[in-house]
Every structure is written in structure tokens, then in C-alpha cells.
Design an enzyme around this catalytic site. Structure first.
Site, PDB file in Angstrom:
ATOM      1  N   ASP A   1       0.853  -1.197   0.000  1.00 47.22           N
ATOM      2  CA  ASP A   1       0.000   0.000   0.000  1.00 47.22           C
ATOM      3  C   ASP A   1       0.885   1.241   0.000  1.00 47.22           C
ATOM      4  OD1 ASP A   1       0.735  -0.646   2.702  1.00 47.22           O
ATOM      5  OD2 ASP A   1      -0.829   0.685   3.459  1.00 47.22           O
TER       6      ASP A   1
ATOM      7  N   HIS B   1       6.757   9.627   0.700  1.00 47.82           N
ATOM      8  CA  HIS B   1       5.530  10.379   1.021  1.00 47.82           C
ATOM      9  C   HIS B   1       5.490  11.756   0.346  1.00 47.82           C
ATOM     10  CE1 HIS B   1       4.354   7.914   4.869  1.00 47.82           C
ATOM     11  NE2 HIS B   1       5.000   7.174   3.987  1.00 47.82           N
TER      12      HIS B   1
ATOM     13  N   GLU C   1      11.834  -1.582   4.391  1.00 47.76           N
ATOM     14  CA  GLU C   1      11.504  -0.150   4.432  1.00 47.76           C
ATOM     15  C   GLU C   1      12.736   0.687   4.090  1.00 47.76           C
ATOM     16  OE1 GLU C   1       8.734   1.439   4.917  1.00 47.76           O
ATOM     17  OE2 GLU C   1       7.365   0.121   6.007  1.00 47.76           O
TER      18      GLU C   1
ATOM     19  N   ASP D   1       9.026   3.833  -0.877  1.00 46.01           N
ATOM     20  CA  ASP D   1       8.269   3.378   0.304  1.00 46.01           C
ATOM     21  C   ASP D   1       7.007   2.665  -0.140  1.00 46.01           C
ATOM     22  OD1 ASP D   1       7.252   2.985   2.807  1.00 46.01           O
ATOM     23  OD2 ASP D   1       6.754   5.070   3.167  1.00 46.01           O
TER      24      ASP D   1
ATOM     25  N   GLU E   1      -0.083  -0.838   5.884  1.00 44.29           N
ATOM     26  CA  GLU E   1       0.978  -0.310   6.734  1.00 44.29           C
ATOM     27  C   GLU E   1       0.802   1.184   6.892  1.00 44.29           C
ATOM     28  OE1 GLU E   1       4.766   1.107   8.286  1.00 44.29           O
ATOM     29  OE2 GLU E   1       3.856   1.702   6.419  1.00 44.29           O
TER      30      GLU E   1
HETATM   31 ZN    ZN Z   1       6.744   2.101   4.346  1.00 46.61          ZN
END
Ligand code: ZN
Length: 397
Positions: free
Chosen positions: A75, A366, A169, A106, A140
Site C-alpha cells: 500500500d 511520502h 523499508e 516506500d 501499513e
Molecule cells: Zn513504508
């Protein structure tokens, strides 16, 4: 698709728009990639009242021990304003040696490199002597209720047992090879409410101002420091994150006020002992005489967040040495062994087996224009492949 080319695998994964809680085709793509390598793939949907159902994937290659797990998530976080991206977030375009897309670092990139590493290994030497599992969640970045926690329980109930785990990660601050995470600080949040008696600001003796007590209680949590750090951890740190009265008037003493805080604590403490220390500080400050001369101590209530994250440190030298040796072999640099940063799903896995984390460079995670150097994908694939070989060589020795 060529499963030994990490950029091609990553492009296929990025083109599945799997913003939490959507599966977006990402697990189906992964399943199609690993089944030809000999993995037995199971899909598991987890539910919980009040949260969306989440699809997860567990795949295992081999049936004997030793058993190495790779954990991660397909995700991704929302893209924000799509117009701000210089390449569309789900197009996986390559420009000037960079692969653009949501999840590039990520952490679809980490998954792509691990799968590619295994594909190359199987092609060259056949499957490792033992088992490799993929524990991949779709939850997650969301509430993390229907993801790793339930997937681990589900797999354990079926008799699965692991000897070590690598979480993919992004762990490197600047360059591939900078940093392995070998533990994480604990985290607890809470809300403290102080009640008083509302009144006129000009007649404070008729009222009881809760702000006086709340300010002192908040200060008592921030000073002095909880500790000065340990060999493996930075000092514990508490931040007051909000102080709320909600009072629009300057001439009215409010009836109550509350503040929120979060503490990141190291291995000096357990979740229980750090909570006890926080209560001790609050009680001591609440009883300070100057706050309420001739009256009872400040009355406060504290409500803790539901699930504290426990601090942990991995002490499995064979696991850490296999990973750090692989990084040195491929990049020539010695990674720092770190426990910094926020929590990750490793905090759940540590209850089942020793766990370390290593992935791509995290700088753009992000963000708009999340991207990864194609060269880094090749390097990480080589690191993962060397790690898998070294770990199995140690474990079978
Ligand atoms: Zn992550």
C-alpha cells in the site's frame, strides 16, 4: 515481464494504484511474479469492525528450515495534488536515470529488489537450502490494524515459524548503505485534562483556573530529561503536541483544559516503567503548593493511547553481520546500526523472530515526485542477493 530486472518489476508494481486500503492489483502482480519462482502464495483478507477490509499476501518458497522472512507493504500514501508531480504518480516513468512514482522508495522498490534478488538466485543456483517467505501487507500506511499483526497471527496459527526477518523499508538517509535499523524506540501518547471552576478573570478567588495547573504539569513532563541515551539509543524525548482550552474570551477563566503529548523512549524504560515515571512527575507537580495555596493538589485525568509501541533492540549477530557484510561487499561502505526514527511494522515482527530493516534511500518518501535512482535498484538487488546467500550459509553451517 523480466523478473530479474528490478526496474521493470517496480514499474509493474507502481502502475497498480494501491493507495491504502485499495489492493489496486499490486498483490496480484506480486503473486504472478513469484509463483513461477516456486512460491506457494496465499491471500488473506483481514477485517475489523469500523475499518475497511484489507488484502494481504503470504508466500513461501521451500518447506524446511532455516526460514528467512522478508516483510513489507504494497500500500502507498495518497499522491496529494497530482498536478504537482513532474511525472504522473502511477505511470512509473524513467527520466534521467530516476524512476518516478508513488511507492518507488516506500516501499514497492524494496519489494521489487528482494523479488529480483531471489529470481536471480533461483536462476543461478536454484532455491536456497531452507525457506524464504514474503509477508506483504496492504495496511501499513493506514491504521495498521488489518495488516502485519493479523497476518503474523494467521501464519503462526498455520504452524509457520521464522528464524529471522528483513524488513525492506527505506532506511538510508542519504546514500544506499548508510544505515541498518536494528531496533526502534517505543512510543506512547496521552491526553491530560485538568478541571477547574469557570469564572470572571477579575474575580479569580471565586473561580479555579485549570490553565495554571495544566501549564505546570506539561512543563514537569518536559524537564528534566528522562535519560541521557544508551549505547544503542538516543535520549528518550517527550513532546507536548497540543494545549487546548477552546476559550474564545479573554476575561473568562475556563472550566477545563487539556494537553496532549507523545514520548519516544529508549531501552532504559519499558512502556510500563515510563508510564509510571510520567505519573510520578504529574503527581509531584500537581502537589506543588504555590499552584493552589491552601487548596487540594491540582486534579487531573490522564487517558493513554490504546496501543503503546514497545521499544526493542535486535541482538542477533548472525543476522546483523550477514546484512552489514552484504552491504560492505556490494557498496564498500560500512552501515551505521541505528535505532532512530519512527515506528515500523518491525515492532510487531520482533515478537516472532529477530528483525532488521534495510531498504532504499528515504529522502522522497511520502513526497510529490517520489523517485528512486535506477542504479540504486540494481545495487539494492545485489545487496539483498548477497545477504540471502550469506544468511543461509551461516544458518546452514
Ligand atoms: Zn513504508
Amino acid at each position: 515481464m523480466n523478473s530479474t530486472n528490478p526496474a521493470e518489476v517496480l514499474q509493474a508494481l507502481i502502475r497498480c494504484p494501491s493507495v491504502t486500503p485499495a489492493e489496486g492489483g499490486a498483490l496480484t502482480t506480486l503473486q504472478a511474479l513469484v509463483e513461477p519462482l516456486g512460491f506457494k502464495v496465499e491471500r488473506m483478507t483481514a477485517s475489523e469492525p469500523g475499518t475497511p477490509d484489507i488484502e494481504n499476501l503470504y508466500a513461501r518458497l521451500g518447506s524446511e528450515g532455516p526460514h528467512l522472512m522478508f516483510a513489507g507493504h504494497t500500500d502507498v500514501v495518497p499522491v496529494g495534488n497530482e498536478a504537482d508531480w513532474s511525472h504522473p504518480p502511477f505511470a512509473a516513468e524513467i527520466a534521467d536515470g530516476m524512476l518516478y512514482g508513488r511507492g518507488a522508495v516506500d516501499m514497492k522498490g524494496g519489494i521489487a529488489c528482494f523479488v529480483t534478488a531471489l529470481a536471480r538466485l533461483v536462476e543461478e543456483k536454484g532455491p536456497p537450502k531452507g525457506s524464504v517467505s514474503l509477508l506483504i501487507t496492504g495496511d501499513e500506511e493506514g491504521p495498521a490494524v488489518n495488516g502485519t499483526v493479523k497476518l503474523l497471527e494467521w501464519a503462526k496459527d498455520k504452524g509457520e515459524h521464522w528464524d529471522a526477518c528483513l524488513v525492506g523499508e527505506p532506511t538510508n538517509p542519504d546514500q544506499l548503505g548508510d544505515m541498518i535499523k536494528i531496533g526502534r524506540r517505543g512510543s506512547i501518547s496521552a491526553t491530560v485534562t485538568v478541571r477547574g471552576v469557570q469564572g470572571h478573570a477579575a474575580y479569580p478567588h471565586l473561580a479555579d483556573n485549570p490553565v495554571r495547573g495544566a501549564v505546570r504539569l506539561a512543563d514537569a513532563l518536559m524537564h528534566p530529561p528522562f535519560d541521557h541515551g544508551t549505547d544503542n539509543f538516543q535520549p528518550s524525548n517527550l513532546e507536548v503536541t497540543s494545549i487546548d482550552v477552546g476559550n474564545p474570551a479573554t476575561n473568562v477563566i475556563p472550566a477545563s483544559t487539556s494537553f496532549k503529548f507523545n514520548i519516544r523512549f529508549n531501552d532504559v524504560w519499558t512502556a510500563e516503567s515510563v508510564q509510571a515515571e510520567i505519573l510520578r512527575r504529574l503527581d509531584e507537580a500537581a502537589a506543588e503548593n504555590h499552584l493552589r495555596p491552601g487548596r487540594d493538589p491540582v486534579a487531573y485525568e490522564i487517558v493513554w493511547s490504546e496501543r503503546p509501541s514497545h521499544v526493542f533492540l535486535t541482538r542477533n549477530n548472525a543476522l546483523i553481520a550477514s546484512l552489514s557484510g552484504a552491504i560492505e561487499t556490494v557498496t564498500g561502505s560500512t552501515p551505521q546500526l541505528s535505532t532512530t526514527g519512527g515506528t515500523s511494522d518491525a515492532r510487531f515482527i520482533k515478537d516472532y523472530c529477530p528483525v532488521v530493516e534495510f531498504g532504499l534511500v528515504g529522502q522522497t518518501m511520502h513526497m510529490v515526485d517520489e523517485r528512486v535512482a535506477v542504479e540504486d535498484l540494481e545495487t539494492l538487488t545485489r545487496i539483498y542477493k548477497t545477504f540471502i546467500e550469506q544468511w543461509f550459509a551461516n544458518a546452514n553451517a
